[in-house]
Structure formats: structure tokens, C-alpha cells
Enzyme design. Structure first.
Site, PDB file in Angstrom:
ATOM      1  N   THR A  88       0.845  -1.201   0.000  1.00  0.00           N
ATOM      2  CA  THR A  88       0.000   0.000   0.000  1.00  0.00           C
ATOM      3  C   THR A  88       0.879   1.250   0.000  1.00  0.00           C
ATOM      4  O   THR A  88       2.057   1.182   0.333  1.00  0.00           O
ATOM      5  CB  THR A  88      -0.928   0.034   1.235  1.00  0.00           C
ATOM      6  OG1 THR A  88      -0.130   0.152   2.419  1.00  0.00           O
ATOM      7  CG2 THR A  88      -1.778  -1.218   1.324  1.00  0.00           C
ATOM      8  N   LYS A 117       7.963   1.297   3.529  1.00  0.00           N
ATOM      9  CA  LYS A 117       9.005   1.535   4.530  1.00  0.00           C
ATOM     10  C   LYS A 117       8.461   2.050   5.850  1.00  0.00           C
ATOM     11  O   LYS A 117       9.154   2.017   6.871  1.00  0.00           O
ATOM     12  CB  LYS A 117      10.079   2.473   3.984  1.00  0.00           C
ATOM     13  CG  LYS A 117       9.643   3.899   3.764  1.00  0.00           C
ATOM     14  CD  LYS A 117      10.637   4.717   2.950  1.00  0.00           C
ATOM     15  CE  LYS A 117      10.427   4.569   1.468  1.00  0.00           C
ATOM     16  NZ  LYS A 117       9.195   5.120   0.894  1.00  0.00           N
ATOM     17  N   GLU A 141      13.204  -6.027   2.198  1.00  0.00           N
ATOM     18  CA  GLU A 141      14.326  -5.617   1.347  1.00  0.00           C
ATOM     19  C   GLU A 141      13.956  -4.502   0.381  1.00  0.00           C
ATOM     20  O   GLU A 141      14.787  -3.656   0.053  1.00  0.00           O
ATOM     21  CB  GLU A 141      14.872  -6.843   0.593  1.00  0.00           C
ATOM     22  CG  GLU A 141      16.225  -6.640  -0.035  1.00  0.00           C
ATOM     23  CD  GLU A 141      17.315  -6.238   0.954  1.00  0.00           C
ATOM     24  OE1 GLU A 141      17.464  -5.026   1.146  1.00  0.00           O
ATOM     25  OE2 GLU A 141      17.981  -7.110   1.512  1.00  0.00           O
ATOM     26  N   VAL A 144      14.192   0.026   0.960  1.00  0.00           N
ATOM     27  CA  VAL A 144      15.290   0.966   0.721  1.00  0.00           C
ATOM     28  C   VAL A 144      16.065   0.507  -0.503  1.00  0.00           C
ATOM     29  O   VAL A 144      16.446  -0.663  -0.594  1.00  0.00           O
ATOM     30  CB  VAL A 144      16.240   1.045   1.942  1.00  0.00           C
ATOM     31  CG1 VAL A 144      17.440   1.925   1.630  1.00  0.00           C
ATOM     32  CG2 VAL A 144      15.508   1.578   3.168  1.00  0.00           C
ATOM     33  N   GLY A 198       7.448   8.074 -14.747  1.00  0.00           N
ATOM     34  CA  GLY A 198       6.711   7.135 -13.905  1.00  0.00           C
ATOM     35  C   GLY A 198       7.236   6.924 -12.501  1.00  0.00           C
ATOM     36  O   GLY A 198       6.677   6.136 -11.752  1.00  0.00           O
ATOM     37  N   GLU A 201       5.948  10.761  -7.798  1.00  0.00           N
ATOM     38  CA  GLU A 201       4.556  10.632  -7.390  1.00  0.00           C
ATOM     39  C   GLU A 201       3.760  11.895  -7.712  1.00  0.00           C
ATOM     40  O   GLU A 201       4.326  12.965  -7.930  1.00  0.00           O
ATOM     41  CB  GLU A 201       4.489  10.386  -5.889  1.00  0.00           C
ATOM     42  CG  GLU A 201       5.445   9.284  -5.489  1.00  0.00           C
ATOM     43  CD  GLU A 201       5.074   8.636  -4.198  1.00  0.00           C
ATOM     44  OE1 GLU A 201       3.893   8.692  -3.815  1.00  0.00           O
ATOM     45  OE2 GLU A 201       5.960   8.045  -3.583  1.00  0.00           O
ATOM     46  N   ASP A 212      10.976  11.245   2.745  1.00  0.00           N
ATOM     47  CA  ASP A 212      11.202   9.891   2.234  1.00  0.00           C
ATOM     48  C   ASP A 212      12.614   9.422   2.577  1.00  0.00           C
ATOM     49  O   ASP A 212      12.811   8.317   3.074  1.00  0.00           O
ATOM     50  CB  ASP A 212      10.978   9.861   0.717  1.00  0.00           C
ATOM     51  CG  ASP A 212      11.280   8.495   0.129  1.00  0.00           C
ATOM     52  OD1 ASP A 212      10.427   7.594   0.245  1.00  0.00           O
ATOM     53  OD2 ASP A 212      12.385   8.313  -0.413  1.00  0.00           O
ATOM     54  N   LYS A 216      13.809   6.312   5.076  1.00  0.00           N
ATOM     55  CA  LYS A 216      14.727   5.250   4.656  1.00  0.00           C
ATOM     56  C   LYS A 216      15.950   5.181   5.567  1.00  0.00           C
ATOM     57  O   LYS A 216      16.387   4.097   5.954  1.00  0.00           O
ATOM     58  CB  LYS A 216      15.151   5.476   3.206  1.00  0.00           C
ATOM     59  CG  LYS A 216      14.034   5.132   2.221  1.00  0.00           C
ATOM     60  CD  LYS A 216      14.392   5.555   0.816  1.00  0.00           C
ATOM     61  CE  LYS A 216      13.347   5.059  -0.186  1.00  0.00           C
ATOM     62  NZ  LYS A 216      13.435   5.787  -1.462  1.00  0.00           N
TER      63      LYS A 216
END
Lengths: 339, 339
Positions: A88, A117, A141, A144, A198, A201, A212, A216
């Protein structure tokens, strides 16, 4: 032949690419693990859930196969799967509802793979311990550097080493924007181009503000340095204030501006910093173009070891491979416990 | 507590650093694996063998504890160990006598760790299959890029990926010489400095002529691309012909000369090339200073993934860590089969 049943919670680009990869690697799974992987459940926010314990033909999937009354927790509660893949969209400020999805699946003794994450940044230790207690795997996995095996590299292949510090470029969107700005492209046009390709966001605010990258870095530090921090603990500066003039000035000195992530222990306490930094000629960070990323793991026994993810290629979904690699790990570690 | 007995065949810098590392990580081994690692045999060409099944105190080792009549094959034949570590100097042209040592230990159902790349470059498939037949491990992580987990990264963490090509800088000596020459140091003085720092061998001919890099490229291709070549199959050019003028000319263009290794499949056949190459500004290879090295693994599902070994730090023996990491892997995979 064994059968491993997978529930996909979230079915966007990554989920779809993962379903395709499963079909592509069908023979490999049979030959290597004597296993057939079947998707038995798919859940999306818009359409609800599709639950077919005998296996869903993802190529023939249509909207009317979904039941609006089946939400994620209902699908997870059904137990009609061996592995739940949490795909999600992230809520960086809370790690929800992904954390609740994972808690529920683990408590039902199901393996979990997350490409999200949030839960690793906010609740890693709790989820790791719950998985251990239930005798299942909690794999993350893809959270990140997509499918680049940064967690497994440090945990399994640098076994016995103590991780003392981390450094890297972890956010593709900002690195792409900064790379484009160096070519004279405006901030806004760079975002448009990233959207077209692509990987940027609809609302890239969380990338630009450094959230973000902070999530991470938090996830990496929690897992590899065994600390317990949240994204709120990171000293965070985004790239919103970086001007074309700053970039030009750096260029004239043979330098570049990069959103650098660094984590270390100071006086026994974890310190994490995400900020635009001037990187020097000859440095590794300087060579990171576009959507490339890297992390250097500093250890007591091996000094620094670096892994690099190269710029995305349009035909390859690196995140979907991260999910697949976690599935292969689960098959390796638990081959006797699946159907 | 379990006990794992180790025979060290060869006891130079790496063997000694490994023995020290074992002492340093004693508590870690006990806590993580409930295991005590003891060295029960040490063999050197000059002194012969020292065999003490109850365990050798390596800190108190003296020359008179060795028996000249005990050679490597006698020590290996004794069977008084669980793991044989092959740490003898390489003969790049034959892979001997290391290959015979490994064959003998595997046939006695002993695990093998080799830091010697000869056997992997010349006889990988035979040794891999023999180990499999005998139900033991054949580990060789330290043969390329020291303790950087390049084999394990590709085999375990890029599972399911097909390796399509490899590229890297694999020889520290030549990279150091080329880096020094860029600073205006002569070829000969660079070699002297490398010897002083301890990583350039008495006779660096095999490095300078590209044989060491060819053996490493061969080993990587044999293991990761499942081909069967020898170092003789590599198109090899050393750095002996590189002049200070060449280096200056490259520098003026913002480029550098590096001994590049590349391997790929062409018309169904493996092709390996080792040669001095002009690397461009902004490329990863350009950032490799001194004793740094890297390899990029190209795959079908993840594109390129790179690992970097950073320049040696005087207090860390990267090769010894490679041997330790193989030992930890054996403990993980076979924890029930040791004493």
C-alpha cells in the site's frame, strides 16, 4: 510440487510488476524450489478485495472480480495465504495502515513482505520480535534502494561486523531533480519529467522535503545499527530551498549538490542527518546521476562497503524484484513450512 | 557449547590476521552460534606443520612447535579439523598445490574455505560438485575483493536473477600504481610504496601483467555466470606499457587510465577482457582511488548492481575478514554438523 499462496495488499505498479515477474520466473521457481507460487488474494483501496483460494489469474483480472465489502483487514483475516505482501502507499507520518496489516498477518503466523518503509521506520523492533515469536519471516528488502540487497548484505554477508555508520543517497526523486537542474531544467519541469517517466509521485512533497529519505535512513539505522528511532528523530532539510544559483556555483567549483543521508552513533546515541550537501570532485556521491542511489556501510571488520543502485531502466521494476527476492528468501528459509 | 576445529594451510599475513580476528570475536561466536572456534593445525612451507587436536594457542606459537615432516597433505590427511582454510600463495598458471589441498579436504568430507583464487579460476565446477556430493561447503568469498561479499551478493541476494555481464576494477596493486603515477610518482617508486604499505608482493609481475585481474574475472565468471573458463581464456593486457605520457594525456581530458575487467556472453560464448581503458569523467571507475576496487553485476531483473571495496585501512585486514565471513556462513548452514 509445493504451493505458496500470496496475498497482495495494494495492487499498483509494484504489485502488477510483481505478478508479471512471478509468471516470468515460473519455471525457475519449479526447478529451484519445486514450488508453484499462486496469488490467492488482491486488495485495492478503490475496488476492495478479490479472494480466490484456488489462485487468481492475474492476466484475466477485471474490476468486477472485486468485492467492495472485503477490505485489507478482512482479506488478511481470511488466512487464505502463506505470505502477505504489504504494497500500500506509505503514510510517512504514521506508518499506518501498513503496520496494522503487518501486525495482523504476523499474529496469524503468516510470513510478511513489505515494500512499504513506514512500518520499518516506525515499528521495526516490535514487528521483528513478533515475527520471531510466531516463527515466521518479516522481510523488507524493497523498502530501501528497491531490490538492491542492502539489508541482507549487511545482516548476512557482513556477518560478525558491527555497523558503525551509514552514508548514502536514498531518494531517487530529489537526485533526479538535482541532476536535471544541473542541465538547466527548472525544478517544476524536472518534476514533470519524472512523473512522465513514472517514478515521481503525484505529490512529491514528501520527497522534496526529505521525509522519504529520512524514513529510509531511519529504517536502515533501526535494522542495521539496532537502534530505535523514528523519522521524527532525523535532522532533516529538504531540497526546496536549493536554487539554480546554488547549483551553478557548485558546478563552477567542480562540485554538485546532493541530498545526503548520514547516520552514526555519538556519545552512545544514534544521530541521523538528511540535508543537501556539497559533494567534491572524485567522490562517489558525485557520480550518482538521475535515479541512481547508493549506501556505504561502515563496519569494524571490513571498513566501508558500498552498494549502488543504477538509474532505473524503463523495462525493469526494481521494487517488484525486491518483493520477489524476499519471496525467494522465504522459500529458502521455510521450504518445509509452506503447503 | 559446540567446537569447530580449523586447519590453516598457509600462515602468512592473512592467516595471522584471521587467527587474531577469531580471538577478537570469541564472545560473538559464543553468543551467536554457541560455538568455540579452535585452530587445531597450522602448516607453512618453511616450517612444516603444527598439529594439536586440543587447540593451538596462536599467541604462544613458536617455530619449534612445527614438525618439518608434516606437510600440507599430511596435515589435511590427518582429518583433525572440521574446516580447512587454504591460505597458501597462488600459482596463477596452475591453481596448484591449492587445488590438491582442497580436493583432499573435500573428499574427507571437510568444509573448505579458500582465500586462494587459483582453484576457483581453474577448477571451480569440479570442486563445487565434489563439495555438493560430500555434503560440505566450499567457500571462496575472500578470493575476489577480499571480504566484500560479491559472490554471496549475487548468489543469495540477487537470487532468481540471471547474471548477464560483469565489469570492474579487481586488482588493487595496479590501481594503486596508476593512481600514484597520476600524482607524478614513477612506476618503480609506486611499487616500492605499495610494498612498504604491505599490499604489493615481492614480485608484482602477475599483477602488472594483468594475470591476477584475469584470474579474478575468471573466478567471478565461473561462479556467477556458470561458465567454465580458465585465466588463459581472458583477452589480457597488463599496465606495463602504460607511460606517464599516456596518463598525462588522459588527465588533460578529465579522464583516467584504469585496468578494467569485463565479462559477458556473446553468441552463447563467454568473453572476458582485462585491459587498460580510458574511463570518462563522471564514471564510477574514475572515482576508484589507490587500493579501492569495485564490481558491477548486470542482471535481467535488477539491471546493474555495484559493490565497492574502499581503500585498505592499515589496521584492517579485509582478506582475513573474508575468511571469517566464510566461517560464519559454514556455522550458519551446518551448525548441527560440527562437534
Amino acid at each position: 510440487m509445493n504451493r505458496i499462496r500470496i496475498a497482495l495488499i495494494g495492487y499498483g505498479n509494484v504489485g502488477k510488476a510483481f505478478a508479471e515477474m512471478l509468471l516470468r520466473k515460473k519455471d525457475y521457481l519449479r526447478e529451484t524450489f519445486d514450488t508453484e507460487a499462486v496469488i490467492t488474494a488482491i486488495c485495492t483501496r478503490r475496488l476492495g478485495g478479490c479472494l480466490q483460494p484456488e489462485g487468481i489469474d492475474t492476466k484475466a483480472l477485471t474490476d468486477d472480480m472485486f468485492d467492495r465489502s472485503l477490505d485489507a483487514l478482512a482479506i488478511i483475516g481470511s488466512g487464505e495465504y502463506d505470505v502477505m505482501a504489504e504494497l500500500t502507499p506509505i503514510d510517512i507520518m504514521t506508518g499506518q495502515p501498513a503496520t496494522d496489516h503487518i501486525r495482523k498477518a504476523l499474529s496469524l503466523e503468516k510470513h510478511v513482505i513489505t515494500a512499504n518503509k513506514g512500518p520499518v521506520a516506525w515499528h521495526y523492533r516490535e514487528l521483528r520480535d513478533l515475527a520471531k515469536e510466531k516463527g515466521v519471516s518479516f522481510c523488507h528488502e524493497a523498502t530501501v534502494m528497491d531490490g538492491v540487497p542492502v539489508y541482507n548484505l549487511a545482516k548476512e554477508n557482513l556477518m560478525g561486523c558491527r555497523v558503525t555508520a551509514l552514508e548514502g543517497i536514498l531518494n531517487a526523486t530529489t537526485n533526479f531533480i538535482l541532476s536535471e537542474m544541473e542541465k538547466g531544467v527548472s525544478f517544476e519541469d524536472a518534476i514533470q519529467e519524472g512523473r512522465r517517466q513514472g517514478f515521481v509521485e503525484a505529490d512529491p512533497g514528501m520527497d522534496i522535503d526529505g521525509w522519504d529519505a529520512s524514513a529510509k535512513l531511519t529504517a536502515l539505522m533501526n535494522v542495521l545499527m539496532d537502534v530505535q528511532i523514528t523519522p521524527m528523530d532525523i535532522r532533516r532539510t529538504g531540497i526546496g530551498e536549493v536554487t539554480p544559483e546554488d547549483i551553478e556555483a557548485a558546478k563552477r567549483q567542480g562540485k554538485r549538490i546532493k541530498l545526503l543521508c548520514r547516520g552514526w552513533i555519538e556519545d552512545g546515541k544514534p544521530v541521523g542527518v538528511v540535508e543537501p550537501a556539497l559533494v567534491e570532485e572524485g567522490s562517489l556521491a558525485l557520480t550518482m546521476e538521475g535515479t541512481a542511489s547508493y549506501v556505504t556501510i561502515y563496519t569494524d571488520l571490513m571498513g566501508g562497503v558500498t552498494v549502488i543502485e543504477h538509474p532505473f531502466e524503463p523495462e525493469i521494476d526494481h521494487t517488484a524484484y525486491g518483493v520477489l527476492s524476499d519471496l525467494l528468501r522465504i522459500l529458502t528459509d521455510h521450504s518445509r513450512s509452506v503447503q
